[in-house]
Scaffold this motif. Structure first.
Motif, short mmCIF file in Angstrom:
data_model
loop_
_atom_site.label_atom_id
_atom_site.label_comp_id
_atom_site.label_asym_id
_atom_site.label_seq_id
_atom_site.Cartn_x
_atom_site.Cartn_y
_atom_site.Cartn_z
N THR A 4 0.84 -1.20 0.00
CA THR A 4 0.00 0.00 0.00
C THR A 4 0.86 1.24 0.00
O THR A 4 0.58 2.20 -0.70
N ARG A 5 1.92 1.23 0.77
CA ARG A 5 2.83 2.38 0.82
C ARG A 5 3.49 2.60 -0.54
O ARG A 5 3.66 3.72 -0.98
N ARG A 6 3.88 1.51 -1.19
CA ARG A 6 4.52 1.64 -2.50
C ARG A 6 3.55 2.20 -3.53
O ARG A 6 3.91 3.01 -4.37
N ARG A 7 2.29 1.75 -3.48
CA ARG A 7 1.30 2.29 -4.40
C ARG A 7 1.06 3.76 -4.13
O ARG A 7 0.91 4.55 -5.03
N GLY A 8 1.05 4.14 -2.87
CA GLY A 8 0.88 5.55 -2.51
C GLY A 8 2.06 6.37 -2.97
O GLY A 8 1.90 7.50 -3.46
N ALA A 56 4.01 5.69 -5.55
CA ALA A 56 3.91 5.78 -7.01
C ALA A 56 2.90 6.85 -7.41
O ALA A 56 3.12 7.61 -8.37
N LEU A 57 1.81 6.95 -6.69
CA LEU A 57 0.80 7.96 -6.96
C LEU A 57 1.35 9.36 -6.73
O LEU A 57 1.13 10.28 -7.54
N VAL A 58 2.09 9.55 -5.66
CA VAL A 58 2.70 10.85 -5.36
C VAL A 58 3.73 11.21 -6.43
O VAL A 58 3.77 12.36 -6.91
N GLU A 59 4.56 10.26 -6.81
CA GLU A 59 5.56 10.52 -7.84
C GLU A 59 4.89 10.90 -9.16
O GLU A 59 5.33 11.81 -9.86
N THR A 60 3.83 10.21 -9.51
CA THR A 60 3.09 10.53 -10.74
C THR A 60 2.49 11.91 -10.67
O THR A 60 2.57 12.69 -11.62
N ALA A 61 1.92 12.25 -9.52
CA ALA A 61 1.31 13.58 -9.36
C ALA A 61 2.36 14.68 -9.45
O ALA A 61 2.07 15.79 -9.93
N LEU A 106 3.96 14.28 -13.58
CA LEU A 106 3.06 14.40 -14.73
C LEU A 106 2.93 15.83 -15.25
O LEU A 106 3.03 16.05 -16.46
#
Length: 136
Positions: free
Chosen positions: A8-12, A14-19, A22
């Protein structure tokens, strides 16, 4: 269950890095598109100036023929209604002597032909091209 919290932390993350990345990547893409558009328009202006000069360099060439040739290329290049200017030297091409250099310059305001108005990037205010050829 500890492995689930790590995923879950890794998915979070990845979401922050994408935000974060992008918007930067999208801005870079728009800048590259706009500069590519500038180069395309410069090439089209080169073609218009060359065709105008070739029309004026004929032994019976006139300013009207130069304007018609430039108009034709500018219309094909989707810049027909962009309020461009055509300058010829000498002013009256029909009166030029054989062997005299004919200059045709075509200029357009870049705001009239821009693809995407991307703020904060340096863009030219005008685009222009000049072609010289000897009168036949």
């Amino acid at each position: 269950m500890a492995w689930l919290r790590g995923a879950t932390r890794r998915r979070g993350l990845a979401l922050v890095e994408t935000a974060l990345l992008l918007p930067l990547l999208m801005s870079l893409t728009l800048v590259l598109l706009e500069y590519g558009w500038v180069f395309i328009k410069i090439q089209q202006l080169n073609s218009a100036a060359r065709e105008g000069a070739r029309a004026g360099a004929r032994s019976n060439g006139t300013n009207a023929q130069i304007s018609a040739a430039v108009d034709s290329v500018m219309t094909r290049s989707s810049m027909g209604g962009s309020s461009y200017s055509v300058t010829t030297v000498p002013a009256n091409v029909a009166g030029a002597d054989r062997g005299e250099t004919i200059r045709v310059r075509v200029e357009v305001n870049y705001d009239n032909v821009t693809l995407v108005n991307v703020p904060l990037i340096p863009l030219p205010t005008t685009l222009g091209s000049e072609y010289r050829i000897m009168k036949e």
